[in-house]
Design an enzyme around this catalytic site. Structure first.
Site, PDB file in Angstrom:
ATOM      1  CG  ASP A 148      -2.437   4.848   5.322  1.00 47.56           C
ATOM      2  OD1 ASP A 148      -1.934   3.929   5.450  1.00 47.56           O
ATOM      3  OD2 ASP A 148      -3.341   5.424   4.261  1.00 47.56           O
ATOM      4  CD  GLU A 206      -6.842   5.336   2.205  1.00 44.02           C
ATOM      5  OE1 GLU A 206      -7.863   5.489   2.669  1.00 44.02           O
ATOM      6  OE2 GLU A 206      -5.802   4.517   2.894  1.00 44.02           O
ATOM      7  CG  ASP A 222     -10.013   7.485   6.629  1.00 51.72           C
ATOM      8  OD1 ASP A 222      -9.087   7.376   5.669  1.00 51.72           O
ATOM      9  OD2 ASP A 222     -10.635   7.876   7.845  1.00 51.72           O
ATOM     10  CG  ASP A 241      -5.101   7.678   4.401  1.00 47.93           C
ATOM     11  OD1 ASP A 241      -6.786   8.670   4.782  1.00 47.93           O
ATOM     12  OD2 ASP A 241      -5.694   6.720   5.361  1.00 47.93           O
ATOM     13  CE  LYS A 291      -3.091   2.643   2.763  1.00 47.54           C
ATOM     14  NZ  LYS A 291      -4.638   2.671   3.334  1.00 47.54           N
ATOM     15  NE  ARG A 346     -11.126  -1.096   2.780  1.00 45.95           N
ATOM     16  CZ  ARG A 346     -11.759  -1.594   4.187  1.00 45.95           C
ATOM     17  NH1 ARG A 346     -13.277  -2.043   4.183  1.00 45.95           N
ATOM     18  NH2 ARG A 346     -11.093  -1.306   5.423  1.00 45.95           N
ATOM     19  CE  LYS A 398      -6.392   8.116   8.170  1.00 44.76           C
ATOM     20  NZ  LYS A 398      -7.307   7.458   8.622  1.00 44.76           N
TER      21      LYS A 398
HETATM   22  N1  BES Z   1      -4.553   4.161   6.493  1.00 43.36           N
HETATM   23  C1  BES Z   1      -5.621   3.658   7.713  1.00 43.36           C
HETATM   24  C2  BES Z   1      -4.936   3.152   8.361  1.00 43.36           C
HETATM   25  C3  BES Z   1      -4.900   2.882   9.570  1.00 43.36           C
HETATM   26  C4  BES Z   1      -5.114   3.536  10.875  1.00 43.36           C
HETATM   27  C5  BES Z   1      -3.148   3.246   9.434  1.00 43.36           C
HETATM   28  C6  BES Z   1      -4.103   3.412  12.530  1.00 43.36           C
HETATM   29  C7  BES Z   1      -2.692   3.110  10.469  1.00 43.36           C
HETATM   30  C8  BES Z   1      -2.967   3.483  11.825  1.00 43.36           C
HETATM   31  C9  BES Z   1      -6.919   3.588   6.573  1.00 43.36           C
HETATM   32  O1  BES Z   1      -6.430   4.387   6.140  1.00 43.36           O
HETATM   33  C10 BES Z   1      -8.450   3.608   7.023  1.00 43.36           C
HETATM   34  O2  BES Z   1      -8.095   4.931   7.828  1.00 43.36           O
HETATM   35  N2  BES Z   1      -8.842   2.810   7.718  1.00 43.36           N
HETATM   36  C11 BES Z   1     -10.509   2.921   8.223  1.00 43.36           C
HETATM   37  C12 BES Z   1     -10.828   2.196   7.513  1.00 43.36           C
HETATM   38  C13 BES Z   1     -12.999   2.738   7.757  1.00 43.36           C
HETATM   39  C14 BES Z   1     -12.546   3.677   6.957  1.00 43.36           C
HETATM   40  C15 BES Z   1     -13.278   1.197   7.090  1.00 43.36           C
HETATM   41  C16 BES Z   1      -9.776   3.062   9.828  1.00 43.36           C
HETATM   42  O3  BES Z   1      -9.712   1.524   9.934  1.00 43.36           O
HETATM   43  O4  BES Z   1     -10.511   3.613  10.456  1.00 43.36           O
HETATM   44 ZN    ZN Z   2      -4.312   4.368   4.311  1.00 42.35          ZN
HETATM   45 MN    MN Z   3      -7.439   6.027   5.673  1.00 39.83          MN
END
Ligand code: BES
Ligand code: ZN
Ligand code: MN
Length: 495
Positions: free
Chosen positions: A288, A349, A347, A270, A265, A351, A277
């Protein structure tokens, strides 16, 4: 830092700090530590152990001046903990501990005994490899943006493993070379992650991939990605003024026995996109792209490690920003395999970028696909910082990766991939949605990705927790850890 194996006795090892060890509960040390005890007229057994009650607990250290009784200036005794629990991972850890102690003592030249090969009973080459990994990983720092460098800790110039047995030196140097190379891969990844997002843009990441020696690299620009139908990846990039870069690196030896894709990734930042966020969650989001850093780190050292395996490393690199052309909740995207996806949270993104990368890997007709990503906060909630999550559609592949992780000191914990997790991704207007339920969030992301891997054996490693530390843990100093590099390298070397 120069790191090598030298033949000789400890009584001749001229250095600022000599590192020796002690297992928990040992009262009369033998082997190399015993020899040093003798040279110091029994000071270790009669004073350090008996009077000072230094008991060899794991990662505890004791510093002793030699008062000219040895050519070394000071001795650092590092505790190895219980002998039944001792293994190669502990060697890496105690080496890093002792290394930091030597740094604090302002040592320039450090000698260490070969931990583990005595009563530890481990293979000398493997022990040397772990020592080299521990020392090189501990030596890492990221201070290029500090106008005044921190001089509290010195740079150790030479780190040598001293071994009496001449016949072992060749093995030692082989282990050291391998350990140093792997740790260089780890540190390469850490540099990429620690670099701020204003510098490490998708274009800079692409440039870095192109500059690797012995690796061929193709960059697919936005127009071509459009032609290939990468609608999921390109949608994520829409809100940023930084152009997306789809990076395809190849390591191709003659007579390869397998063909593997490793996908990282590569969100160089992000922000969450329109589903922005909160600041507390955004502040470390330059990390990220840790998955992509891991695969670039691996590729940077493969030509030196020379596995007989063809490796394709793929990164769909972009930024997730809320610019005026940003993709929106409710949008319907078409991925490279023609599946349609309804956006429900911008958020989620990662996947989307991985979906197109996995489709692309499938067009290369690889035997296996492994993706590695800072994908979900849910995985951090489930496992904390001390294990990555892993899911997959092929148990042998998952098991092999878990074992490769353990070998390198990286823990992977399997999460289930029940089909029921797909339930929350039902969409009224497209083939499916992409974010779904927060419950079991890491598994929901996994089941989404599995739909793109289709029948190819595939595993997904979620490094959201271990990729970044806010305090030192074992051999890893805080900040970027290079998570996944050792796992992937060991997996490839073991094939
Ligand atoms: N990059 C984040 C995940 C992340 C969280 C990485 C904490 C490192 C530390 C990812 O893109 C994300 O924002 N995921 C969301 C998914 C949700 C919206 C379904 C999440 O985990 O909140
Ligand atoms: Zn992310
Ligand atoms: Mn995200």
């Amino acid at each position: 830092m120069k790191i090598n194996g030298i033949q000789g006795s400890l009584a001749e090892a001229k250095c600022d700090v000599l590192i020796i060890n002690l297992f928990k509960g040992v009262i009369t040390p033998g082997g190399a530590t015993g020899a040093v005890d003798k040279a110091l007229d029994g000071l270790i057994s009669s004073y350090v152990i008996k009077k000072e009650k230094f008991e060899g607990e794991l990662n505890k250290t004791y510093v002793l001046p030699t008062y000219g009784k040895l050519p070394a200036d000071k001795v650092v005794i590092v505790g190895l903990g219980e002998s039944e629990k001792f293994d190669l991972n502990k060697i890496r850890e105690v080496t890093a501990t002792a290394y930091r102690k030597a740094q604090e003592l302002k040592a320039k030249k450090v000698c260490t005994i070969l931990h583990g090969a005595g009563i530890g009973g481990l293979n000398p080459e493997d022990c040397a490899q772990s020592i080299a990994e521990g020392a090189v990983i501990a030596s890492y720092k990221f201070d290029k943006y500090k106008s005044k460098k921190d001089d509290k800790n010195t740079n150790i110039e030479e780190f040598s493993i001293v071994e009496l047995d001449k016949d072992k030196i060749e093995q030692l140097n082989k282990g050291i070379e391998k350990g140093k190379t792997i740790a260089d891969g780890v540190n390469f990844a850490r540099d990429l992650v620690n670099e701020p997002a204003c510098e490490l843009t998708p274009a800079k990441l692409a440039q870095t991939a192109q500059s690797l020696q012995g690796i061929s690299c193709k960059i697919i620009e936005k127009n071509e990605a459009q032609k290939l139908g990468m609608g999921a990846f390109l949608s994520v990039a829409k809100g940023s003024s930084e152009p997306p870069k789809f990076i395809h690196m190849t390591y191709k030896p003659k007579n390869a026995k397998a063909k593997i894709a490793i996908i990282g990734k590569g969100l160089t930042f992000d922000s969450g996109g329109l589903d922005l966020k909160p600041r507390g969650s955004m502040v470390t989001m330059k990390d990220d792209m840790s998955g992509s850093a891991a695969v670039v780190g691996v590729m940077s050292v493969l030509p030196k490690l020379k596995p007989d395996v063809e490796i394709h490393a793929i990164v769909a690199a972009c930024e997730n920003m809320p610019g005026c052309s940003a993709y929106k909740p409710g949008d319907v995207l078409t991925a490279m395999n023609k599946k349609t996806i309804e956006v429900d949270n911008t958020d989620a993104e990662g996947r989307l970028t991985l979906a197109d990368a996995i489709c692309y890997a499938n067009t290369l007709k690889v035997d296996k696909i492994i993706d590695i990503a800072t994908l979900t906060g849910a995985c951090v909630v489930a496992l904390g910082r001390f294990a990555s999550g892993i899911v997959g559609n092929n148990q042998d592949l998952v098991d092999d990766l878990i074992n490769a992780g353990n070998e390198g000191g990286e823990r992977l914990w399997q999460l289930p991939l029940y089909e029921e997790y797909f339930g929350s991704l039902k969409s009224d207007i497209a083939d499916f949605k992409h974010a779904g339920s927060r419950e079991g969030g890491a598994q929901v992301a996994g089941i989404f990705l599995s739909k793109f891997a289709e029948d190819t054996p595939w595993a997904h490693i979620d490094i959201a927790g271990p990729a970044w530390l806010d305090k030192n843990v074992k051999e890893m100093p805080k900040g970027a850890t290079g998570a996944g590099v050792r796992t992937l390298i060991n997996y490839i070397l073991d094939l």
